[in-house]
Design a protein around this motif. Structure first.
Motif, PDB file in Angstrom:
ATOM      1  N   MET A   1      39.474  42.808  49.056  1.00  0.00           N
ATOM      2  CA  MET A   1      39.753  41.366  48.990  1.00  0.00           C
ATOM      3  C   MET A   1      39.333  40.793  47.637  1.00  0.00           C
ATOM      4  SD  MET A   1      41.133  38.830  50.534  1.00  0.00           S
ATOM      5  CE  MET A   1      41.160  39.166  52.294  1.00  0.00           C
ATOM      6  N   ALA A   2      38.164  41.233  47.115  1.00  0.00           N
ATOM      7  CA  ALA A   2      37.697  40.741  45.815  1.00  0.00           C
ATOM      8  C   ALA A   2      38.661  41.133  44.711  1.00  0.00           C
ATOM      9  CB  ALA A   2      36.301  41.276  45.520  1.00  0.00           C
ATOM     10  N   ASN A   3      39.216  42.355  44.805  1.00  0.00           N
ATOM     11  CA  ASN A   3      40.173  42.799  43.792  1.00  0.00           C
ATOM     12  C   ASN A   3      41.445  41.959  43.825  1.00  0.00           C
ATOM     13  OD1 ASN A   3      38.295  45.017  43.533  1.00  0.00           O
ATOM     14  ND2 ASN A   3      39.971  46.141  42.585  1.00  0.00           N
ATOM     15  N   LYS A   4      41.948  41.706  45.028  1.00  0.00           N
ATOM     16  CA  LYS A   4      43.178  40.930  45.138  1.00  0.00           C
ATOM     17  C   LYS A   4      42.986  39.522  44.596  1.00  0.00           C
ATOM     18  CE  LYS A   4      46.764  39.467  48.380  1.00  0.00           C
ATOM     19  NZ  LYS A   4      47.236  39.474  49.784  1.00  0.00           N
ATOM     20  N   ARG A   5      41.874  38.890  44.943  1.00  0.00           N
ATOM     21  CA  ARG A   5      41.606  37.532  44.453  1.00  0.00           C
ATOM     22  C   ARG A   5      41.466  37.522  42.932  1.00  0.00           C
ATOM     23  NH1 ARG A   5      39.960  32.479  44.841  1.00  0.00           N
ATOM     24  NH2 ARG A   5      38.080  31.765  43.759  1.00  0.00           N
ATOM     25  N   THR A   6      40.765  38.510  42.400  1.00  0.00           N
ATOM     26  CA  THR A   6      40.589  38.578  40.945  1.00  0.00           C
ATOM     27  C   THR A   6      41.923  38.770  40.238  1.00  0.00           C
ATOM     28  OG1 THR A   6      38.371  39.500  41.210  1.00  0.00           O
ATOM     29  CG2 THR A   6      39.448  39.820  39.074  1.00  0.00           C
ATOM     30  N   ALA A   7      42.728  39.695  40.756  1.00  0.00           N
ATOM     31  CA  ALA A   7      44.036  39.956  40.144  1.00  0.00           C
ATOM     32  C   ALA A   7      44.901  38.704  40.139  1.00  0.00           C
ATOM     33  CB  ALA A   7      44.739  41.092  40.880  1.00  0.00           C
ATOM     34  N   GLU A   8      44.905  37.983  41.254  1.00  0.00           N
ATOM     35  CA  GLU A   8      45.719  36.774  41.335  1.00  0.00           C
ATOM     36  C   GLU A   8      45.226  35.688  40.382  1.00  0.00           C
ATOM     37  OE1 GLU A   8      45.897  35.710  45.437  1.00  0.00           O
ATOM     38  OE2 GLU A   8      47.400  37.237  45.917  1.00  0.00           O
ATOM     39  N   LEU A   9      43.901  35.574  40.224  1.00  0.00           N
ATOM     40  CA  LEU A   9      43.357  34.606  39.268  1.00  0.00           C
ATOM     41  C   LEU A   9      43.765  34.960  37.841  1.00  0.00           C
ATOM     42  CD1 LEU A   9      39.775  34.073  40.746  1.00  0.00           C
ATOM     43  CD2 LEU A   9      41.565  32.335  40.547  1.00  0.00           C
ATOM     44  N   VAL A  10      43.720  36.250  37.521  1.00  0.00           N
ATOM     45  CA  VAL A  10      44.118  36.682  36.172  1.00  0.00           C
ATOM     46  C   VAL A  10      45.603  36.411  35.951  1.00  0.00           C
ATOM     47  CG1 VAL A  10      44.338  38.645  34.606  1.00  0.00           C
ATOM     48  CG2 VAL A  10      42.285  38.405  36.016  1.00  0.00           C
ATOM     49  N   TYR A  11      46.439  36.743  36.951  1.00  0.00           N
ATOM     50  CA  TYR A  11      47.876  36.450  36.850  1.00  0.00           C
ATOM     51  C   TYR A  11      48.111  34.956  36.641  1.00  0.00           C
ATOM     52  CZ  TYR A  11      49.924  40.959  38.315  1.00  0.00           C
ATOM     53  OH  TYR A  11      50.347  42.252  38.387  1.00  0.00           O
ATOM     54  N   ASN A  12      47.488  34.159  37.473  1.00  0.00           N
ATOM     55  CA  ASN A  12      47.776  32.715  37.484  1.00  0.00           C
ATOM     56  C   ASN A  12      47.280  31.994  36.232  1.00  0.00           C
ATOM     57  OD1 ASN A  12      48.958  33.013  39.990  1.00  0.00           O
ATOM     58  ND2 ASN A  12      47.122  32.447  41.123  1.00  0.00           N
ATOM     59  N   HIS A  13      46.229  32.535  35.612  1.00  0.00           N
ATOM     60  CA  HIS A  13      45.638  31.862  34.448  1.00  0.00           C
ATOM     61  C   HIS A  13      45.827  32.674  33.165  1.00  0.00           C
ATOM     62  CE1 HIS A  13      43.730  28.825  36.984  1.00  0.00           C
ATOM     63  NE2 HIS A  13      43.402  29.804  37.808  1.00  0.00           N
ATOM     64  N   ALA A  14      46.768  33.616  33.194  1.00  0.00           N
ATOM     65  CA  ALA A  14      46.942  34.525  32.052  1.00  0.00           C
ATOM     66  C   ALA A  14      47.254  33.776  30.758  1.00  0.00           C
ATOM     67  CB  ALA A  14      48.027  35.545  32.345  1.00  0.00           C
ATOM     68  N   ALA A  15      48.147  32.787  30.816  1.00  0.00           N
ATOM     69  CA  ALA A  15      48.532  32.061  29.594  1.00  0.00           C
ATOM     70  C   ALA A  15      47.330  31.336  28.991  1.00  0.00           C
ATOM     71  CB  ALA A  15      49.658  31.070  29.902  1.00  0.00           C
ATOM     72  N   SER A 107      34.518  37.207  40.390  1.00  0.00           N
ATOM     73  CA  SER A 107      35.773  37.773  39.886  1.00  0.00           C
ATOM     74  C   SER A 107      35.597  38.329  38.482  1.00  0.00           C
ATOM     75  CB  SER A 107      36.880  36.714  39.898  1.00  0.00           C
ATOM     76  OG  SER A 107      37.242  36.375  41.216  1.00  0.00           O
ATOM     77  N   PHE A 108      34.786  37.656  37.678  1.00  0.00           N
ATOM     78  CA  PHE A 108      34.537  38.176  36.329  1.00  0.00           C
ATOM     79  C   PHE A 108      33.871  39.544  36.393  1.00  0.00           C
ATOM     80  CE2 PHE A 108      31.496  38.749  32.829  1.00  0.00           C
ATOM     81  CZ  PHE A 108      32.420  38.963  31.815  1.00  0.00           C
ATOM     82  N   VAL A 109      32.945  39.730  37.323  1.00  0.00           N
ATOM     83  CA  VAL A 109      32.264  41.029  37.455  1.00  0.00           C
ATOM     84  C   VAL A 109      33.280  42.131  37.720  1.00  0.00           C
ATOM     85  CG1 VAL A 109      30.696  42.361  38.914  1.00  0.00           C
ATOM     86  CG2 VAL A 109      30.055  40.060  38.182  1.00  0.00           C
ATOM     87  N   VAL A 110      34.260  41.850  38.585  1.00  0.00           N
ATOM     88  CA  VAL A 110      35.303  42.830  38.883  1.00  0.00           C
ATOM     89  C   VAL A 110      36.128  43.122  37.626  1.00  0.00           C
ATOM     90  CG1 VAL A 110      37.416  43.271  40.200  1.00  0.00           C
ATOM     91  CG2 VAL A 110      35.446  42.184  41.314  1.00  0.00           C
ATOM     92  N   ALA A 111      36.593  42.057  36.966  1.00  0.00           N
ATOM     93  CA  ALA A 111      37.437  42.233  35.781  1.00  0.00           C
ATOM     94  C   ALA A 111      36.685  42.941  34.656  1.00  0.00           C
ATOM     95  CB  ALA A 111      37.949  40.869  35.309  1.00  0.00           C
ATOM     96  N   ALA A 112      35.411  42.599  34.484  1.00  0.00           N
ATOM     97  CA  ALA A 112      34.618  43.194  33.400  1.00  0.00           C
ATOM     98  C   ALA A 112      34.469  44.695  33.584  1.00  0.00           C
ATOM     99  CB  ALA A 112      33.247  42.528  33.340  1.00  0.00           C
ATOM    100  N   LYS A 113      34.374  45.141  34.823  1.00  0.00           N
ATOM    101  CA  LYS A 113      34.253  46.579  35.080  1.00  0.00           C
ATOM    102  C   LYS A 113      35.477  47.319  34.562  1.00  0.00           C
ATOM    103  CE  LYS A 113      34.979  48.119  39.252  1.00  0.00           C
ATOM    104  NZ  LYS A 113      34.839  48.420  40.697  1.00  0.00           N
ATOM    105  N   TYR A 114      36.672  46.754  34.784  1.00  0.00           N
ATOM    106  CA  TYR A 114      37.904  47.382  34.316  1.00  0.00           C
ATOM    107  C   TYR A 114      38.016  47.284  32.795  1.00  0.00           C
ATOM    108  CZ  TYR A 114      39.695  47.915  39.066  1.00  0.00           C
ATOM    109  OH  TYR A 114      39.871  48.309  40.378  1.00  0.00           O
ATOM    110  N   MET A 115      37.607  46.132  32.236  1.00  0.00           N
ATOM    111  CA  MET A 115      37.644  45.963  30.786  1.00  0.00           C
ATOM    112  C   MET A 115      36.722  46.968  30.099  1.00  0.00           C
ATOM    113  SD  MET A 115      39.711  43.420  29.856  1.00  0.00           S
ATOM    114  CE  MET A 115      39.089  43.040  28.218  1.00  0.00           C
TER     115      MET A 115
END
Length: 355
Positions: A1-15, A107-115
């Motif tokens: 669930m945390a991954n899905k929410r993070t991915a959607e936030l990144v998609y929605n705020h990408a610009a 969500s940042f913690v999730v994204a930072a791990k991939y980065m």
């Protein structure tokens, strides 16, 4: 669930995130203005958007490997264009900072791990990309000659070369697997290494599609086996040569094939599956950011009770990079080339009654 929410936030705020990251990078590297000019800033913003698209897809698919592979590809592509690895490293760090500013902490913690996983590899020298024209291929010499003819703009001579091979008794399947497929991959490699232009890549692809169509009298004469296939690229994916090769392979095996081509909306795919009473759908995703659309398509098909017997096979670069990805999005099988797709299809449908 945390991954899905993070991915959607990144998609929605990408610009927005890309804009913040680009501004940060130009503040830290003011020399970029004089080095690349106005178009350089626009390209930097565009690249940040691409990075975020791949990041979001990797997070959604729970596959750090997808993003690591993409960053490795980007590093080699930029290096071939004399853009220092430092520029990419700074860009990724700025994206990471922008993510920290715009995402909730969890969500940042999730994204930072991939980065971090992807950025760590920038410290190591990358492996050179090997040619796709392999020495163990029977038709290597033909593939090399075909490639050179295309790169020199000699489409008619390339066509004559292939037709001569057919006249000599070379099987069409062999030409697909040992000439068309590796040459298309090799052209992509040469573009990545900045040795051919986008225009040359497009010319070669269009020429190969035209030459494939000249072989159709040898393709559409097989005895029918009673199975029906729909083959397509998902909406947003314009790279259709690979899936067309797969559809042609199935036609040569006696399937009735319905090839829908590139950029096909989900609604159109589902309608075609119903109308053709298809046994199998094969869908291709060329880029990692197309995987989400493939997943959405599979979910839509699974919800449709009239399509409960349809088997779904996926293919394309993201699935080659992340071997478990096809299972994660709910497909029935994955194949990395046309010959493997035939074998997997036979396994899937052996127990099904013919239409």
């Amino acid at each position: 669930m945390a991954n899905k929410r993070t991915a959607e936030l990144v998609y929605n705020h990408a610009a927005e995130i890309a804009e913040v990251a680009t501004t940060l990078q130009y503040k830290r590297m003011p020399e970029l203005e004089s080095r690349y000019g106005k178009t350089g800033r626009e390209k930097c913003l565009q690249d940040a958007g691409y990075h975020l698209s791949y990041l979001a897809e990797a997070i959604l698919s729970e596959s750090p490997l997808l993003f690591r592979d993409y960053i490795g590809w980007a590093q080699q592509m930029l290096s071939a264009r004399n853009i220092p690895a430092k520029d990419l490293a700074v860009n990724l760090n700025c994206i990471k900072e922008a993510l920290a500013q715009r995402l909730p902490i969890e969500s940042f913690v999730v994204a930072a791990k991939y980065m971090n996983s992807a950025m760590n590899q920038l410290e190591s020298a990358f492996e050179p990309i090997e040619s796709f024209l392999k020495s163990d291929h029977t038709l290597k010499a033909t593939a090399e000659k075909y490639l050179q003819l295309l790169l020199n703009g000699k489409r008619n001579q390339a066509s004559q070369l292939i037709l001569q091979e057919v006249e000599k008794g070379v099987a069409v399947k062999e030409l697909y697997l040992e000439v068309f497929q590796p040459v298309q991959h090799e052209i992509g490699r040469l573009w990545q290494l900045n040795k051919v232009s986008v225009a040359q890549e497009h010319y070669c692809t269009a020429a190969t599609q035209m030459i494939m169509s000249q072989l159709y009298e040898h393709i559409f004469n097989s005895e029918r086996n009673g199975y029906r296939l729909v083959a397509t690229c998902i909406s947003g994916d314009l790279h259709e040569v690979g899936i067309r090769m797969v559809a042609d392979f199935f036609e040569m095996e006696g399937w009735d094939t319905f090839y829908l081509g590139a950029n096909t909306p989900i609604e159109s795919i589902i309608r075609t599956l119903r109308e053709q009473e298809a046994n199998l759908l094969i869908v291709s995703a060329t880029m990692a950011y197309h995987v989400r659309a493939v997943s959405d398509l599979i979910e839509a098909i699974r919800r449709d009770t009239t399509l409960k017997s349809v088997k779904i096979m996926v293919g394309g670069y993201p699935f080659n990079v992340a071997p478990e990805l096809w299972q994660a999005i709910g497909a029935d099988a994955f194949a990395n080339n046309a010959a493997a797709a035939i074998e997997k299809a036979n396994d899937l449908l052996r127990a099904l009654p013919l239409k």
